[in-house]
Scaffold this motif. Structure first.
Motif, short mmCIF file in Angstrom:
data_model
loop_
_atom_site.label_atom_id
_atom_site.label_comp_id
_atom_site.label_asym_id
_atom_site.label_seq_id
_atom_site.Cartn_x
_atom_site.Cartn_y
_atom_site.Cartn_z
N TYR A 44 0.84 -1.19 0.00
CA TYR A 44 0.00 0.00 0.00
C TYR A 44 0.88 1.25 0.00
CZ TYR A 44 -3.61 -3.31 1.39
OH TYR A 44 -4.47 -4.37 1.43
N THR A 56 -4.37 9.90 0.51
CA THR A 56 -5.00 8.84 -0.27
C THR A 56 -4.18 7.58 -0.13
OG1 THR A 56 -5.79 10.48 -1.84
CG2 THR A 56 -5.80 8.20 -2.57
N THR A 58 -3.53 3.85 -1.86
CA THR A 58 -3.73 2.99 -3.03
C THR A 58 -2.99 1.68 -2.80
OG1 THR A 58 -1.79 3.90 -4.17
CG2 THR A 58 -3.92 4.94 -4.63
N GLU A 63 -6.20 2.28 -8.04
CA GLU A 63 -7.26 3.21 -7.66
C GLU A 63 -7.24 3.46 -6.14
OE1 GLU A 63 -9.50 4.81 -9.74
OE2 GLU A 63 -8.13 4.02 -11.25
N PRO A 64 -7.70 4.64 -5.72
CA PRO A 64 -7.75 4.93 -4.29
C PRO A 64 -8.64 3.94 -3.53
CG PRO A 64 -8.06 6.94 -5.56
CD PRO A 64 -8.10 5.78 -6.54
#
Length: 158
Positions: A44, A56, A58, A63-64
């Protein structure tokens, strides 16, 4: 319940564990707000905005998966998996954070130890990667506040 302990005075890295075993290592990003961790074989990446007010998460640059907004304010939120989690600073004098829902306080994140280099996070109901994300965001927020305070103190002389 998660615990985090700084691995060295010289590196901005924390071992994050639960039930006496290490789950992952949070490594703060050197150039940007945020950090990286691996949990259950998945990598991550957490990145913050220039001012560190939004973060954020990901997975492997995709994608978030989670977003934190208004970080550093009295009240801030995390959105992940269709859920919104509400946080607030425990008091004006403390950087400790509390997780709240409609019924009141559900959890907390607080510093521990004499030098306040340890962290304990009790975040029931959040998926494990989101718990580590929140913990990393709070650590990043505390580091930014500490850096700003040190910079402000250094420039006060005449």
């Amino acid at each position: 319940m998660l615990t985090a302990r700084k691995t060295s005075l010289w590196r901005d890295q924390y071992e994050i564990g639960a039930d006496g075993r290490v789950l992952t290592t949070w490594s703060n990003s050197f150039w940007r707000q945020g950090g990286d961790f691996t949990l259950d074989g998945r990598s991550y990446r957490v990145r913050g905005s220039i001012m560190g007010r939004t973060f954020t998460m990901t997975e492997d640059g995709g994608e978030p998966l989670a977003e934190a907004g208004r970080v550093g304010r009295k009240r801030w939120t995390v959105t992940a998996g269709g859920h919104t989690y509400h946080f607030r600073r425990a008091s004006f004098w403390s950087g400790d954070q509390e997780l709240h829902d409609d019924t009141g306080r559900r959890g907390s994140i607080r510093r521990t130890g004499f030098w306040r280099t340890g962290v304990v996070a009790d975040l029931p109901g959040l998926p494990p990667p989101v718990q580590v994300f929140v913990l990393g965001v709070v650590i990043s927020m505390w580091n930014a506040e500490q850096t700003a305070a040190a910079a402000g103190a250094g420039g006060a002389g005449g």
